[in-house]
Design an enzyme around this catalytic site. Structure first.
Site, PDB file in Angstrom:
ATOM      1  N   ALA A  83       0.852  -1.196   0.000  1.00 38.30           N
ATOM      2  CA  ALA A  83       0.000   0.000   0.000  1.00 38.30           C
ATOM      3  C   ALA A  83       0.890   1.250   0.000  1.00 38.30           C
ATOM      4  O   ALA A  83       2.086   1.175   0.293  1.00 38.30           O
ATOM      5  CB  ALA A  83      -0.933   0.012   1.201  1.00 38.30           C
ATOM      6  N   PHE A  84       0.296   2.385  -0.316  1.00 39.88           N
ATOM      7  CA  PHE A  84       1.113   3.563  -0.618  1.00 39.88           C
ATOM      8  C   PHE A  84       1.868   4.137   0.584  1.00 39.88           C
ATOM      9  O   PHE A  84       2.836   4.878   0.402  1.00 39.88           O
ATOM     10  CB  PHE A  84       0.238   4.639  -1.287  1.00 39.88           C
ATOM     11  N   LYS A  85       1.465   3.774   1.817  1.00 39.14           N
ATOM     12  CA  LYS A  85       2.182   4.338   2.966  1.00 39.14           C
ATOM     13  C   LYS A  85       3.647   3.914   2.995  1.00 39.14           C
ATOM     14  O   LYS A  85       4.481   4.578   3.602  1.00 39.14           O
ATOM     15  CB  LYS A  85       1.456   4.003   4.254  1.00 39.14           C
ATOM     16  N   ASP A  86       3.955   2.824   2.295  1.00 41.20           N
ATOM     17  CA  ASP A  86       5.369   2.426   2.184  1.00 41.20           C
ATOM     18  C   ASP A  86       6.211   3.508   1.517  1.00 41.20           C
ATOM     19  O   ASP A  86       7.402   3.621   1.812  1.00 41.20           O
ATOM     20  CB  ASP A  86       5.495   1.153   1.330  1.00 41.20           C
ATOM     21  N   LEU A 138       6.963   5.598   4.529  1.00 39.05           N
ATOM     22  CA  LEU A 138       7.445   4.927   5.739  1.00 39.05           C
ATOM     23  C   LEU A 138       8.677   4.059   5.499  1.00 39.05           C
ATOM     24  O   LEU A 138       9.334   3.644   6.444  1.00 39.05           O
ATOM     25  CB  LEU A 138       6.315   4.120   6.383  1.00 39.05           C
TER      26      LEU A 138
END
Ligand SMILES: *Cc1c(COP(=O)(O)O)cnc(C)c1O
Length: 529
Positions: A138-141, A144
């Site tokens: 997911a895009f939070k990678d 993060l």
């Protein structure tokens, strides 16, 4: 130089800044960071990253917008890491080239399952920017994976010798992305609390199988609010902070308001635009609109920043699910969180207070920290505020739309039928809104932020394509049934099952700590000793 590419040198003056003063600035000049509420000013980037949230409750914003010191044409031939360096260096001006490149190289490499890091997919007049090829799909990678490296570098630069331990309460997604980012990063540790029985089967498996000696996952006997309140208490516990300090440890948070999460997100919009050029989807200088499935307003704000840098973005289209606070805000100028909260099939957008919106409020108020603080106080006391007509006028670059649950499912279905391309539920919210918008936007292409892999929301996605043969909701599921859905996504999409999914299936459980809400402090102490 390709004709028209000097477009990127046009400086979009941020609202309310003194134009003459900005002209005097040079490229190498430091960008410093101020709180949106005025209580803190003039922090270096590294200090702003370490601080996270300003002590006055505000968010850090750059004191001026830098501009590209390369042309769009130069960017076209760069790989993701090189491009990331040339964008991030504009904001993180107190990092040396060596430091910043080391952070970038550690963050964007073979931990992504595509060499390009962010591939694009074209369907009609939409281009999907696939931000989900990192370790948690997911895009939070995107943010993060780099934040831990920015934080440890920032700590070194500022003479902080303590280890940094991240404390987080999670309702599912952020916890896993933070765990994956901080795992085995020297000088850091991470403790994630999640509500037992309050996250999906897949999410729980993702967390309890997390590798890394510095990672800790704890199931608490309570709901998400209990976990969140407990973590806030731990952050405010002076006695605990002192005793940890003696052991060489200090707490920090990996919250989405950290400027160290926002800046890395600007990169992929520049990437997306230049890859569209390379793929001849657009001509040099051509404007594209951007549509973003929005929750906390971080991702779309990064697109707004990209536009300020000089990227030829036309409209910024904010897409909401049925929790459409932002849609209503852009229409009426009133932000009102006093409403029913609904659980949707795009859970990462189920949010009533979009914390990053505060940065936009600050800009449209003409960088007026006093006014911004007043609005935020109103939000806290009455749950709503209304911006002035002048402020509303400054929102003219934005458009907003929303998708019902049925719209979302239909978007997945139609794009699959029309283009043999499978998208997840969050991306589908944006695809629906972009589809409506495309009906009269003068023929511009829309770059759609694709924020999660369809593998991550397999049941909803398979239901959208196949109908009631696979029900949208079930009262109970089993690992076998979940696996069948994964195989279904595999056969529909024709794409390999990502490592993140295989890990959930095969990896051993590494974390089994549970605790009562009242025992969170003792649990932290014992985990850290
Ligand atoms: C977090 C998240 C969003 C919302 O992004 P914001 O930056 O909070 O607006 C959208 N889609 C997915 C899959 C997410 O995880």
């Amino acid at each position: 130089m390709v004709p028209g590419t000097d477009e990127c040198l046009v400086f979009y003056f941020p609202l309310g800044y003194n134009v003459e003063k900005l002209k005097e600035r040079t490229m190498s000049e430091n960008v410093l960071y101020n709180s949106t509420r005025g209580g803190v000013t003039g922090l270096t980037a590294s200090r702003a990253i370490l601080t996270g949230l300003a002590p006055d409750g505000g968010l850090f914003v750059p004191d001026h917008f830098p501009k590209f010191d390369k042309t769009i044409d130069d960017f076209r031939s760069m790989d993701y890491r090189e491009l990331a360096y040339h964008v991030m260096k504009l904001f993180f001006t107190d990092f040396t080239e060596e430091e910043l490149r080391a952070c970038i190289n550690a963050a964007y490499s073979d931990n992504f399952d595509e060499e390009e890091i962010v591939p694009l997919a074209e369907t009609g007049r939409m281009t999907f920017l696939e931000l989900y090829h990192g370790p948690t799909i997911a895009f939070k990678d995107m943010a993060l994976q780099i934040l831990p490296h920015l934080m440890t570098t920032a700590a070194k630069k500022n003479g902080v010798e303590n280890d940094i331990v991240i404390l987080t309460a999670t309702s599912g997604d952020t916890g896993k992305a933070a765990l994956a980012g901080f795992a085995d990063v020297p000088g850091t540790g991470i403790i994630v609390f999640y509500p037992q029985g309050g996250v999906s089967y897949f999410q729980e498996r993702q967390m309890v199988t997390q590798r890394g000696d510095n990672t800790h996952v704890v199931a608490i006997d309570g709901n998400f609010d209990d976990a969140q309140t407990g973590v806030k208490k731990l952050f405010g516990d002076k006695e605990l902070a002192e005793s940890l300090n003696e052991k060489g440890i200090q707490f920090s948070s990996a919250n989405s308001i950290n400027i160290g999460r926002l800046v890395p997100q600007i990169v992929y919009y520049v990437w997306g635009y230049t890859r569209m050029l390379n793929g001849e989807e657009i001509k040099p200088g051509e404007t594209v609109d951007v549509c973003v499935p929005t929750g906390n307003f971080g991702n779309i704000l990064a697109a707004f920043y990209a536009k300020q840098l000089g990227l030829p973005i036309g409209k910024l289209i904010c897409a909401s699910n049925t929790n459409k606070v932002l849609f209503d805000f852009f229409g009426s100028g009133e932000y009102d969180k006093n409403r029913e909260f609904t659980l949707t099939i795009s859970p990462s957008m189920d949010i009533l207070v979009s914390s990053n919106l505060e940065r936009l409020i600050y800009y449209i108020s003409g960088n007026d920290a006093t006014k911004t603080a007043e609005f935020m106080k109103e939000l806290q006391t009455s749950g709503k505020y209304t911006i002035t007509p002048e402020m509303k006028e400054r929102l003219s670059d934005f458009r907003a739309g929303y998708a019902t649950e049925a719209d979302t499912l239909k978007a997945i279905h139609d794009i699959y039928e029309g283009y043999d391309y499978l998208i997840d539920t969050h991306t589908a919210v944006a695809a629906h809104v972009a589809g409506e918008y495309l009906k009269n936007n003068d023929g511009r292409r829309v770059l759609v932020a694709s924020t999660a892999s369809p593998y991550k929301f397999a049941r909803s996605v398979v239901h959208a394509v196949k109908g009631d043969e696979v029900p949208l909701t079930v009262s109970k599921t089993s690992p076998e049934e979940e696996w069948k859905l994964i195989e279904e996504v595999n056969s529909l999409s024709g794409r390999d099952i990502p490592q993140a999914v295989m890990d959930v299936k095969d990896a051993p459980t590494r974390h089994s700590t549970t605790c009562a809400v009242a025992d969170m402090k003792d649990t932290v102490i014992s985990l850290l000793s």
